[in-house]
Each structure stands twice: as structure tokens, then as C-alpha cells.
Write a protein that holds these residues in place. Structure first.
Motif, PDB file in Angstrom:
ATOM      1  N   SER A  52       0.818  -1.206   0.000  1.00  0.00           N
ATOM      2  CA  SER A  52       0.000   0.000   0.000  1.00  0.00           C
ATOM      3  C   SER A  52       0.855   1.261   0.000  1.00  0.00           C
ATOM      4  O   SER A  52       2.069   1.214   0.208  1.00  0.00           O
ATOM      5  N   SER A  54       1.024   3.483   2.258  1.00  0.00           N
ATOM      6  CA  SER A  54       1.637   3.698   3.573  1.00  0.00           C
ATOM      7  C   SER A  54       2.774   2.719   3.844  1.00  0.00           C
ATOM      8  O   SER A  54       3.603   2.967   4.712  1.00  0.00           O
ATOM      9  N   ASP A  56       2.166  -0.087   5.114  1.00  0.00           N
ATOM     10  CA  ASP A  56       1.715  -0.910   6.239  1.00  0.00           C
ATOM     11  C   ASP A  56       0.966  -2.155   5.811  1.00  0.00           C
ATOM     12  O   ASP A  56       0.796  -3.082   6.613  1.00  0.00           O
ATOM     13  N   SER A  57       0.513  -2.167   4.579  1.00  0.00           N
ATOM     14  CA  SER A  57      -0.281  -3.308   4.106  1.00  0.00           C
ATOM     15  C   SER A  57       0.374  -3.932   2.887  1.00  0.00           C
ATOM     16  O   SER A  57       0.821  -3.228   1.986  1.00  0.00           O
ATOM     17  N   SER A 104      -6.832   6.148  -0.401  1.00  0.00           N
ATOM     18  CA  SER A 104      -6.584   5.261   0.730  1.00  0.00           C
ATOM     19  C   SER A 104      -5.104   4.940   0.859  1.00  0.00           C
ATOM     20  O   SER A 104      -4.459   4.536  -0.104  1.00  0.00           O
ATOM     21  N   TRP A 105      -4.576   5.090   2.039  1.00  0.00           N
ATOM     22  CA  TRP A 105      -3.178   4.783   2.298  1.00  0.00           C
ATOM     23  C   TRP A 105      -2.970   3.303   2.622  1.00  0.00           C
ATOM     24  O   TRP A 105      -1.833   2.834   2.660  1.00  0.00           O
ATOM     25  N   LEU A 106      -4.058   2.594   2.838  1.00  0.00           N
ATOM     26  CA  LEU A 106      -3.941   1.177   3.196  1.00  0.00           C
ATOM     27  C   LEU A 106      -4.363   0.223   2.083  1.00  0.00           C
ATOM     28  O   LEU A 106      -4.146  -0.982   2.187  1.00  0.00           O
ATOM     29  N   TYR A 107      -4.956   0.752   1.035  1.00  0.00           N
ATOM     30  CA  TYR A 107      -5.437  -0.095  -0.049  1.00  0.00           C
ATOM     31  C   TYR A 107      -4.265  -0.714  -0.804  1.00  0.00           C
ATOM     32  O   TYR A 107      -3.276  -0.033  -1.110  1.00  0.00           O
TER      33      TYR A 107
END
Length: 128
Positions: A52, A54, A56-57, A104-107
Motif C-alpha cells: 500500500s 503507507s 503498512d499493508s 486510501s493509504w492502506l489499499y
């Protein structure tokens, strides 16, 4: 514009490891989602894994889950695909891709049409 250049491919025996690099130039892509795809001869390009915006994902195809990981070094503007326990069926040209848009930062984008920048690929051959 972002230019992506993959490196690190080569010939490796089954069970071995390789680390692919994807270096970006033209713009900092630390806030971009990044993905790896591969294409074997006579087959369609397939999703391998992605991270992602971020960082993170991450998400990986079932075929590589537990064997491949993605990391990024924002200082070097580079993303890596660490490939362990390689199998002959991992033989393909590997492409990195970057997605510059999205709120979205997590997508974690998984479809090739979700990416707007692509590298030219690096060949990985795994011998049995």
C-alpha cells in the motif's frame, strides 16, 4: 512522470533466493502503492504481490505467499521483492508497477489496470 527500472533477475536453482529491485527516477514515489507482476512465456501477466501507499499493508498471491516479501527504501526510492524457496514455476519476467493516485493509504491494488507506471521487466529463471 516516474520511470521504473527493475534489476536483480537471473538464473537460480530451485530452492534458492533472489532479490529484485525496482528503482524509481523522475519523482519520489514513497507515497505510491507499488506492485510486482510476472509473465511466463505463453501466459498472461499475473499479480505477485503489492504494498500500500503507507507501506503498512501488503498482499501476495497464494502461489508466493510465505516465500516472497516486499520492502521499500524511501531514501533510495527503491522497492524490493525478496524471493525465497524459488520453484521452477516462478520462472517469468517480473515487472514492478507504481500507482500514483488513490485516497486510501492502506489499499493494496492487485489488478494491473490499477497501476499507471510500469518497468520493463527483469527475467527470472529457476532451474530444477
Amino acid at each position: 512522470q516516474v520511470q521504473l527500472v527493475e534489476s536483480g533477475g537471473g538464473l537460480v536453482q530451485a530452492g534458492g533466493s533472489l532479490r529484485l529491485s525496482c528503482a524509481a527516477s523522475g519523482r519520489t514515489f514513497s507515497s505510491y502503492a507499488v506492485g510486482w507482476f510476472r509473465q511466463a512465456p505463453g501466459k498472461e501477466r499475473e499479480f505477485v504481490g503489492a504494498m500500500s501507499r503507507s507501506g503498512d499493508s501488503t498482499y501476495f498471491a497464494d502461489s508466493v505467499k510465505g516465500r516472497f516479501t516486499i520492502s521499500r527504501d524511501n531514501a533510495k526510492n527503491t522497492v524490493y521483492l525478496q524471493m525465497n524457496s524459488l520453484k521452477p514455476e516462478d520462472t517469468a519476467v517480473y515487472f514492478c508497477a507504481a500507482r500514483s493516485y488513490g485516497s486510501s493509504w492502506l489499499y493494496v491494488p492487485r489488478r494491473h489496470n490499477e497501476y499507471d507506471y510500469w518497468g520493463q521487466g527483469t527475467q527470472v529463471i529457476v532451474s530444477s
